[in-house]
Design an enzyme around this catalytic site. Structure first.
Site, PDB file in Angstrom:
ATOM      1  N   ASP A   1      -3.592   6.563  11.867  1.00 16.24           N
ATOM      2  CA  ASP A   1      -2.712   5.828  10.954  1.00 16.24           C
ATOM      3  C   ASP A   1      -1.410   6.621  10.833  1.00 16.24           C
ATOM      4  O   ASP A   1      -1.377   7.693  10.232  1.00 16.24           O
ATOM      5  CB  ASP A   1      -3.407   5.698   9.589  1.00 16.24           C
ATOM      6  CG  ASP A   1      -2.563   4.928   8.568  1.00 16.24           C
ATOM      7  OD1 ASP A   1      -1.332   4.823   8.766  1.00 16.24           O
ATOM      8  OD2 ASP A   1      -3.132   4.445   7.577  1.00 16.24           O
TER       9      ASP A   1
ATOM     10  N   SER B   1       0.820  -1.217   0.000  1.00 19.59           N
ATOM     11  CA  SER B   1       0.000   0.000   0.000  1.00 19.59           C
ATOM     12  C   SER B   1       0.853   1.265   0.000  1.00 19.59           C
ATOM     13  O   SER B   1       0.413   2.312  -0.471  1.00 19.59           O
ATOM     14  CB  SER B   1      -0.936   0.001   1.210  1.00 19.59           C
ATOM     15  OG  SER B   1      -0.189  -0.116   2.407  1.00 19.59           O
TER      16      SER B   1
ATOM     17  N   HIS C   1       0.704   5.383   6.735  1.00 16.16           N
ATOM     18  CA  HIS C   1       0.451   5.899   5.382  1.00 16.16           C
ATOM     19  C   HIS C   1       0.568   7.421   5.367  1.00 16.16           C
ATOM     20  O   HIS C   1       0.545   8.068   6.412  1.00 16.16           O
ATOM     21  CB  HIS C   1      -0.932   5.436   4.913  1.00 16.16           C
ATOM     22  CG  HIS C   1      -1.008   3.939   4.773  1.00 16.16           C
ATOM     23  ND1 HIS C   1      -1.492   3.130   5.760  1.00 16.16           N
ATOM     24  CD2 HIS C   1      -0.614   3.128   3.771  1.00 16.16           C
ATOM     25  CE1 HIS C   1      -1.412   1.859   5.380  1.00 16.16           C
ATOM     26  NE2 HIS C   1      -0.880   1.830   4.164  1.00 16.16           N
TER      27      HIS C   1
END
Ligand SMILES: *[C@@H]1O[C@H](CO)[C@@H](O)[C@H](O)[C@H]1NC(C)=O
Ligand SMILES: *[C@@H]1O[C@H](CO)[C@@H](O)[C@H](O)[C@H]1NC(C)=O
Ligand SMILES: *[C@@H]1O[C@H](CO)[C@@H](O)[C@H](O)[C@H]1NC(C)=O
Ligand SMILES: *[C@@H]1O[C@H](CO)[C@@H](O)[C@H](O)[C@H]1NC(C)=O
Ligand SMILES: *[C@@H]1O[C@H](CO)[C@@H](O)[C@H](O)[C@H]1NC(C)=O
Length: 435
Positions: A411, A165, A414
């Site tokens: 998060d 990702s 990311h």
């Protein structure tokens, strides 16, 4: 700010990229016979005779020496003594961001921070300044713009990101950087439901693609919707399972890291996933990671033609889940952070997994395969401000309970787009054109 001014300020870098699509094949398709004999010979030469000589082409023809040491796509060189990954973040309200979140329709909701309520935009306004030299977009790229306009042929190029990702984020950043230069009718984005996403620049007959293979090797994390596997299994020697879909790419950008970090041990399947009785070896995550690095390098050696293609590997992307590492509260994380870490002497390795870094260092220093390492770990570890925090949507919108507890929900892995990963691509451009 006017539209013209905005486009004017981003175009040199981007034109460079579009330019390579148009002219680099010409420069390098004729007479690059310096290839060492151990690489597979080119399957088919593109015959593009009688194109007007561009300044760059002439320059290369003039100098045999330059030609012999030039990698494919290179148009110049970064000074030997300049490590573009060593530098500092400089606030830049003028040239950043390179695009607006709202003008790039391809950003996945996982990283559209403004749309999901991030109150500040500060993270968008930082430029990476290497010590000792500038990134190429500051050097002026008029020559290449000229080439692009002169040559006007579309040989077809394929750029491919392969990995997890984080690499998907870098891929989308690249798409956003380029898509604004192309009218609606000249581009398309297609996702096949499992592994491959393809962005097409029709007029350039070029594609920019992402292939989901979070562990590179065949694994039980492949395909969509398999993210919730409690135990990760990779199949030994299986690089070709995915690799068959990478053949023919002109530029490949690999990454793999975070999926190795969930457990200390990994299961290696010695047979096949379809065997009725499956046999496993259990090894440490470090050993498994080293095995994957070696398989990747072997794959590159077997499948990429060094005279025409370039391969990159993006290093570990740091996370910021413990603010105590940068002198913050004992129980905090990246949530609420709006400024980079300023202290350049700061112990950035706290955010990196040192044994994994050592493995990449070792495997990359052993290999003779010209694979460029995008060493983004240190420069990214200063960017505690650049993560998506709670301003994102992954599978479903955050629940009120999650939002009420940002410390555990945030998060810190990311990155928002536009943001840090645009810089990774600028560094990739730098390595591609000025290795
Ligand atoms: C950039 O803008 C921010 C916020 O508007 C301001 O605080 C900062 O001083 C500006 N920096 C520069 C170098 O202009
Ligand atoms: C487009 O590129 C592909 C390979 O990338 C090539 O096979 C095809 O012939 C190209 N088409 C045109 C119109 O140049
Ligand atoms: C993940 O899988 C486990 C069992 O395999 C299940 O208990 C859990 O609820 C799943 N989590 C999510 C988020 O789907
Ligand atoms: C985040 O910042 C806001 C506004 O400055 C503050 O009210 C809140 O307490 C902070 N939350 C955390 C977890 O630090
Ligand atoms: C990446 O950069 C770090 C920090 O400068 C350095 O320690 C490491 O050896 C570099 N890795 C490679 C493969 O160049």
């Amino acid at each position: 700010m006017s539209r013209v001014a905005r486009e004017g300020r981003v175009s040199p870098l981007l034109f460079t990229f579009l330019a390579f699509i148009s002219f680099v094949a010409i420069i390098y398709s004729h007479d690059f016979s310096w290839a060492s004999s151990h690489v597979r010979s080119p399957q088919k030469h593109q015959t593009l005779n009688k194109t007007p000589a561009s300044p760059v082409e002439l320059k290369h023809k003039e100098s045999k020496e330059t030609r012999e040491t030039m990698l494919p796509f290179a148009v110049g060189k970064t000074p030997e003594d300049c490590d573009i990954f060593s530098g500092k973040w400089v606030r830049d309200n003028k040239s950043k961001p390179l695009y607006e979140e709202s003008e790039c329709p391809y950003i996945m909701p996982q990283v559209t921070c403004q749309e999901h309520g991030r109150p500040d935009k500060d993270y968008q306004f930082w430029r990476w300044q290497p010590h000792g030299c500038n990134l190429p977009d500051k050097k002026g790229t008029n020559m290449q713009i000229q080439c692009n306009l002169n040559v006007g042929v579309s040989p077809g190029k394929r750029m491919l990101y392969v990995g997890d990702s984080l690499n998907r984020g870098q891929y989308i950043s690249m798409v956003c950087l380029l898509q604004k230069l192309v009218p609606e009718s000249g581009k398309s984005m297609k996702s096949s439901y499992d592994s491959l996403t393809v962005f097409t620049l029709k007029d350039y007959n070029a594609t920019i693609e992402f292939y989901w293979a979070p562990l590179l090797l065949e694994s039980n994390g492949d395909g969509l919707g398999n993210n919730n596997v409690s135990e990760r299994i990779i199949r030994k020697g299986s690089m070709d399972t995915h690799g068959q879909f990478w053949e023919g790419a002109d530029i490949v950008v690999f990454n793999t890291y975070i999926w190795w970090m969930t457990r200390l041990k990994m299961k290696i399947l010695t047979g096949s996933f379809t065997d009725t009785v499956q046999e496993f070896e259990t090894v440490t995550a470090n050993d498994a990671y080293r095995m994957a690095m070696q398989s990747m390098l072997e794959w590159v050696q077997r499948n990429m033609d060094q005279t025409k293609t370039r391969v990159f590997f993006t290093g570990m992307s740091p996370s910021h889940s413990r603010s105590i590492h940068w002198g913050g509260k004992a129980d905090g994380n990246c949530y609420n952070e709006t400024t980079p870490i300023e202290d350049l002497e700061y112990n950035w390795t706290l955010h990196a997994h040192e044994s994994i870094m050592r493995i990449t260092d070792e495997e990359f220093s052993k290999t003779s395969i010209p694979i460029a390492f995008l060493n983004i770990t240190r420069l990214s570890s200063y960017r505690k401000d650049a993560h998506t925090q709670i301003y994102k949507k992954q599978w479903s919108p955050p629940t009120p309970e999650q939002l009420a507890d940002p410390k555990s929900y945030a998060d810190c892995l990311h990155w928002c787009l536009p943001g840090l990963q645009d810089t990774w691509n600028e560094l990739l451009f730098a390595k591609l054109f000025y290795p």
